[in-house]
Write a protein that holds these residues in place. Structure first.
Motif, short mmCIF file in Angstrom:
data_model
loop_
_atom_site.label_atom_id
_atom_site.label_comp_id
_atom_site.label_asym_id
_atom_site.label_seq_id
_atom_site.Cartn_x
_atom_site.Cartn_y
_atom_site.Cartn_z
N ILE A 82 0.74 -1.54 -0.06
CA ILE A 82 -0.32 0.08 -0.23
C ILE A 82 1.07 1.36 -0.06
O ILE A 82 0.50 2.25 -0.77
CB ILE A 82 -0.77 0.15 1.51
CG1 ILE A 82 -1.83 1.08 0.25
CG2 ILE A 82 -0.65 0.02 2.82
CD1 ILE A 82 -3.17 0.42 1.58
N SER A 83 2.46 1.59 0.92
CA SER A 83 2.51 2.00 0.39
C SER A 83 3.71 2.49 -0.62
O SER A 83 4.08 3.68 -1.02
CB SER A 83 3.55 1.55 1.77
OG SER A 83 3.76 2.07 2.57
N HIS A 84 3.28 1.57 -1.49
CA HIS A 84 4.19 1.68 -3.30
C HIS A 84 3.32 1.97 -3.56
O HIS A 84 3.22 1.54 -4.93
CB HIS A 84 4.76 0.34 -3.52
CG HIS A 84 5.82 0.65 -2.95
ND1 HIS A 84 6.81 -0.04 -1.86
CD2 HIS A 84 7.33 0.99 -3.62
CE1 HIS A 84 7.17 -0.11 -1.65
NE2 HIS A 84 8.61 0.29 -2.21
N GLY A 85 1.64 2.26 -3.20
CA GLY A 85 1.04 2.64 -4.23
C GLY A 85 0.04 1.16 -4.85
O GLY A 85 -1.13 1.04 -6.14
N LEU A 135 -4.67 -5.25 10.00
CA LEU A 135 -4.69 -5.80 7.87
C LEU A 135 -6.10 -4.64 7.94
O LEU A 135 -5.25 -3.95 6.99
CB LEU A 135 -4.28 -5.98 7.97
CG LEU A 135 -2.45 -6.52 7.82
CD1 LEU A 135 -2.36 -7.89 7.65
CD2 LEU A 135 -1.49 -6.32 7.26
N ALA A 136 -6.76 -5.35 8.24
CA ALA A 136 -8.23 -5.09 7.47
C ALA A 136 -8.34 -3.15 7.64
O ALA A 136 -9.41 -2.72 6.87
CB ALA A 136 -9.04 -5.67 8.01
N ALA A 137 -8.11 -3.08 8.94
CA ALA A 137 -8.04 -1.50 9.48
C ALA A 137 -7.31 -0.33 8.79
O ALA A 137 -8.30 0.45 8.83
CB ALA A 137 -7.78 -1.13 11.33
N LYS A 138 -6.57 -0.86 8.55
CA LYS A 138 -5.62 0.25 7.88
C LYS A 138 -4.50 -0.53 6.76
O LYS A 138 -4.77 0.94 5.92
CB LYS A 138 -4.27 0.16 8.83
CG LYS A 138 -4.72 0.76 10.14
CD LYS A 138 -3.93 1.17 11.07
CE LYS A 138 -3.40 -0.12 12.14
NZ LYS A 138 -2.60 0.36 13.17
N TYR A 139 -4.71 -1.10 6.62
CA TYR A 139 -3.44 -1.79 4.83
C TYR A 139 -4.17 -2.33 3.56
O TYR A 139 -3.09 -1.77 2.66
CB TYR A 139 -2.34 -2.24 6.03
CG TYR A 139 -1.57 -1.70 6.93
CD1 TYR A 139 -1.02 -0.28 6.64
CD2 TYR A 139 -1.18 -2.03 8.10
CE1 TYR A 139 -0.38 0.52 7.75
CE2 TYR A 139 -1.33 -1.10 8.68
CZ TYR A 139 -0.49 0.20 8.78
OH TYR A 139 0.54 0.75 9.76
N ALA A 140 -5.05 -3.19 4.10
CA ALA A 140 -4.91 -4.00 3.03
C ALA A 140 -6.65 -4.55 2.95
O ALA A 140 -7.53 -4.38 3.95
CB ALA A 140 -4.23 -5.70 3.16
N GLU A 141 -7.42 -4.56 1.97
CA GLU A 141 -8.58 -6.29 1.96
C GLU A 141 -8.21 -6.93 2.16
O GLU A 141 -7.21 -7.96 2.01
CB GLU A 141 -9.23 -5.66 0.43
CG GLU A 141 -9.56 -5.01 -0.15
CD GLU A 141 -10.40 -4.06 0.74
OE1 GLU A 141 -11.24 -4.20 1.18
OE2 GLU A 141 -10.05 -2.56 0.78
N VAL A 142 -9.36 -7.43 3.53
CA VAL A 142 -8.72 -8.93 3.77
C VAL A 142 -10.10 -9.73 3.04
O VAL A 142 -11.25 -9.81 3.74
CB VAL A 142 -8.87 -8.91 5.39
CG1 VAL A 142 -8.89 -10.73 6.21
CG2 VAL A 142 -7.43 -8.41 5.33
N TYR A 143 -10.41 -10.80 2.33
CA TYR A 143 -10.91 -11.91 1.72
C TYR A 143 -11.07 -13.06 1.87
O TYR A 143 -9.42 -13.50 2.70
CB TYR A 143 -10.88 -11.74 0.42
CG TYR A 143 -10.91 -10.19 -0.59
CD1 TYR A 143 -11.76 -9.27 0.26
CD2 TYR A 143 -10.74 -10.35 -1.82
CE1 TYR A 143 -12.24 -7.68 -0.94
CE2 TYR A 143 -10.90 -8.64 -2.75
CZ TYR A 143 -11.60 -7.77 -1.97
OH TYR A 143 -12.05 -6.92 -2.72
N ASP A 144 -12.07 -13.28 1.89
CA ASP A 144 -12.06 -15.02 2.62
C ASP A 144 -12.02 -16.02 1.13
O ASP A 144 -11.62 -14.96 -0.17
CB ASP A 144 -13.77 -15.26 2.64
CG ASP A 144 -13.77 -14.91 4.03
OD1 ASP A 144 -13.18 -15.09 5.09
OD2 ASP A 144 -15.11 -14.67 4.18
#
Length: 182
Positions: free
Chosen positions: A132-135, A160-169
């Motif tokens: 995410i830091s690299h876009g 991760l889900a709160a700030k940095y990534a999508e967390v998918y099943d």
């Protein structure tokens, strides 16, 4: 996802193969859907000379010294790279740090990463934060990541889900990789 985490008795053994089996299904879906698959593995030069303070901090990394012998650094057969798939060698937690990952993704015009691996609190988290830091949009597959302890695993997924990534099943990820509308 190397042998060190899945071989009973190994110092880094996780005690479960669930995330490996999930990752194998995700990788196969990506291949079926024509989505590029990239792999990472950790390897150090003699005595861990290229591992810096990280190598000194985490004693178990000695198992990834290239001349140490053994097979704990081998990628598990369930997710093993095909001959046409890139394997990036890294020395630190993030797949971005000190590797050509960002340049490789940019050259291929890839903007989203689907991340599977171990450990959730280490390499997975570091890679997602750097992505995410690299876009890039990092997508962490909940069932295809794991840790040796459920506490940092669940805490990292929450963070991760709160700030940095999508967390998918896994099921949703597989549908998207195969081109099935959500």
């Amino acid at each position: 996802m190397v042998r060190a985490y899945f071989q009973p008795g190994a110092e880094l053994y996780m005690g479960s193969r669930d995330c490996l089996e999930s990752a194998a299904r995700v990788v196969e879906a990506a291949r079926t859907g024509g989505v590029p698959v990239l792999h990472t593995r950790v390897s150090y030069g003699p005595g861990g000379v290229d591992g810096g303070l990280f190598f000194r901090k985490v004693a178990a990394l000695r198992h990834f010294v290239a001349d140490a012998g053994g097979d704990l650094g081998e990628i598990m057969p369930e997710v093993a790279p095909r001959p046409d798939e890139l394997v990036l060698v890294k020395q630190y937690a993030s797949a971005f740090f000190g590797t050509s990952l960002s340049a490789t993704l940019a050259a291929r015009r890839i903007d989203t990463l689907v991340i599977c691996g171990v450990s959730t609190s280490g390499c997975v988290r570091a890679t997602a934060v750097d992505a995410i830091s690299h876009g890039y949009l990092p997508v962490v597959v909940r069932q295809a990541v794991g840790d040796r302890d459920p506490r940092p695993h669940h805490s990292s997924l929450f963070d991760l889900a709160a700030k940095y990534a999508e967390v998918y099943d896994e099921a949703e990820t597989i549908d998207r990789l195969k081109g099935t509308p959500p």
